[in-house]
Write a protein that holds these residues in place. Sequence first.
Motif, PDB file in Angstrom:
ATOM      1  N   GLU A 108      -7.061  -2.241  11.008  1.00 13.68           N
ATOM      2  CA  GLU A 108      -6.772  -1.531   9.855  1.00 13.68           C
ATOM      3  C   GLU A 108      -6.417  -2.775   8.496  1.00 13.68           C
ATOM      4  N   LEU A 109      -5.576  -3.833   8.972  1.00 10.93           N
ATOM      5  CA  LEU A 109      -5.437  -4.819   7.901  1.00 10.93           C
ATOM      6  C   LEU A 109      -6.622  -5.569   7.705  1.00 10.93           C
ATOM      7  N   ALA A 110      -7.688  -5.871   8.696  1.00 13.39           N
ATOM      8  CA  ALA A 110      -8.787  -6.557   8.161  1.00 13.39           C
ATOM      9  C   ALA A 110      -9.741  -5.493   7.349  1.00 13.39           C
ATOM     10  N   GLN A 111      -9.653  -4.323   7.476  1.00 13.61           N
ATOM     11  CA  GLN A 111     -10.561  -3.509   6.980  1.00 13.61           C
ATOM     12  C   GLN A 111     -10.120  -3.633   5.358  1.00 13.61           C
ATOM     13  N   LYS A 112      -8.757  -3.441   5.153  1.00  7.94           N
ATOM     14  CA  LYS A 112      -8.337  -3.646   3.760  1.00  7.94           C
ATOM     15  C   LYS A 112      -8.589  -4.975   3.223  1.00  7.94           C
ATOM     16  N   ILE A 113      -8.573  -6.121   3.990  1.00 12.67           N
ATOM     17  CA  ILE A 113      -8.959  -7.457   3.486  1.00 12.67           C
ATOM     18  C   ILE A 113     -10.333  -7.415   3.056  1.00 12.67           C
ATOM     19  N   VAL A 114     -11.107  -6.970   3.901  1.00 13.07           N
ATOM     20  CA  VAL A 114     -12.635  -6.907   3.688  1.00 13.07           C
ATOM     21  C   VAL A 114     -12.895  -5.840   2.385  1.00 13.07           C
ATOM     22  N   ALA A 172      -0.717  -1.577   5.648  1.00  8.65           N
ATOM     23  CA  ALA A 172      -1.755  -1.294   6.844  1.00  8.65           C
ATOM     24  C   ALA A 172      -1.183  -0.613   7.872  1.00  8.65           C
ATOM     25  N   ALA A 173       0.216  -0.842   8.135  1.00  5.32           N
ATOM     26  CA  ALA A 173       0.853  -0.272   9.231  1.00  5.32           C
ATOM     27  C   ALA A 173       1.539   1.172   9.023  1.00  5.32           C
ATOM     28  N   GLN A 174       1.341   1.552   7.877  1.00  3.76           N
ATOM     29  CA  GLN A 174       1.741   3.085   7.687  1.00  3.76           C
ATOM     30  C   GLN A 174       1.104   4.204   8.174  1.00  3.76           C
ATOM     31  N   PRO A 175      -0.253   3.979   8.150  1.00  4.74           N
ATOM     32  CA  PRO A 175      -0.988   5.077   8.660  1.00  4.74           C
ATOM     33  C   PRO A 175      -0.906   5.277  10.477  1.00  4.74           C
ATOM     34  N   LEU A 176      -0.834   3.818  10.940  1.00  4.49           N
ATOM     35  CA  LEU A 176      -0.277   4.174  12.335  1.00  4.49           C
ATOM     36  C   LEU A 176       1.036   4.678  12.697  1.00  4.49           C
ATOM     37  N   ILE A 228       6.189  -6.558  14.085  1.00  8.61           N
ATOM     38  CA  ILE A 228       5.424  -6.592  13.286  1.00  8.61           C
ATOM     39  C   ILE A 228       6.106  -7.126  11.784  1.00  8.61           C
ATOM     40  N   PRO A 229       5.581  -8.301  11.283  1.00  6.93           N
ATOM     41  CA  PRO A 229       6.327  -8.690  10.165  1.00  6.93           C
ATOM     42  C   PRO A 229       6.079  -7.741   9.007  1.00  6.93           C
ATOM     43  N   ALA A 230       6.938  -7.630   8.123  1.00  5.90           N
ATOM     44  CA  ALA A 230       7.248  -6.824   7.072  1.00  5.90           C
ATOM     45  C   ALA A 230       7.566  -5.657   7.120  1.00  5.90           C
ATOM     46  N   CYS A 231       7.494  -4.953   8.458  1.00  6.63           N
ATOM     47  CA  CYS A 231       8.026  -3.811   8.940  1.00  6.63           C
ATOM     48  C   CYS A 231       9.594  -3.821   8.946  1.00  6.63           C
ATOM     49  N   GLU A 232      10.343  -2.877   8.827  1.00  4.00           N
ATOM     50  CA  GLU A 232      11.741  -2.473   8.750  1.00  4.00           C
ATOM     51  C   GLU A 232      12.166  -3.559   9.948  1.00  4.00           C
ATOM     52  N   ASN A 233      13.171  -4.593   9.714  1.00  3.96           N
ATOM     53  CA  ASN A 233      13.898  -5.463  10.898  1.00  3.96           C
ATOM     54  C   ASN A 233      12.705  -6.174  11.360  1.00  3.96           C
ATOM     55  N   GLY A 234      11.529  -6.310  11.056  1.00  3.20           N
ATOM     56  CA  GLY A 234      10.426  -7.118  11.717  1.00  3.20           C
ATOM     57  C   GLY A 234       9.947  -6.212  12.840  1.00  3.20           C
ATOM     58  N   SER A 235       9.875  -5.059  12.946  1.00  8.68           N
ATOM     59  CA  SER A 235       9.667  -4.245  14.169  1.00  8.68           C
ATOM     60  C   SER A 235       9.049  -2.880  13.858  1.00  8.68           C
TER      61      SER A 235
END
Length: 198
Positions: free
Chosen positions: A63-69, A132-136, A169-176
């Motif tokens: 998901e993150l790679a797709q957004k970067i691309v 990127a993590a939100q849809p998951l 997961i960096p950047a998610c609440e409390n890093g996870s």
Amino acid sequence: MVTAPAALAAYATAAGSVPDGSCLLICQADRHPVTLTVLQVSADGYRELATRTISPTRELDQELAQKIVDRSTADEALQAGAPQTTPGHDDEALLESVRQARQVLTAHDRAPVLLPAPRKPAVITRDDVTTAAQPLLDEIDPAVQDLLDAADVDRQHLSGVIHREAEAIPACENGSPQPPATLPPPSTTTPTRLPTEP
């Protein structure tokens, strides 16, 4: 034979007591795919009422790679000349670069992601990972509701939520990753997080 969800429940509740007949939601985020299980407490252990797995349509790194691309492609469209070949979100070299960048984000606010030549490297932040993590994460709540329907258990009847964490997961609440956001903690107990290795 004790199942993995029952073992996790016993470990998490060892310091307290859970009334017979009450139910627990076990989230094994360290498994692939993520496994959800509803257990009912009984005098002789735990009875499994329902279980299901969550298989996201796309993994976080994809998901993150797709957004970067997509962002890189959009930037190219603004520049003169023919656009370069667009790398796929499942390109192994790109995915490895994304994984390394996420690790860098555990200690830094920004991290580079190498794109296939001749593209310039991209830079991502923790906000990019959150987006990127939100849809998951959005897929979790319907899965929990389906599981509770199969177990014939209402949310308010859960005595607790036991969450076995995956890698941070960096950047998610409390890093996870968090338990389902719309699942209110039961009044009698709060969600219990287990370490990766009990």
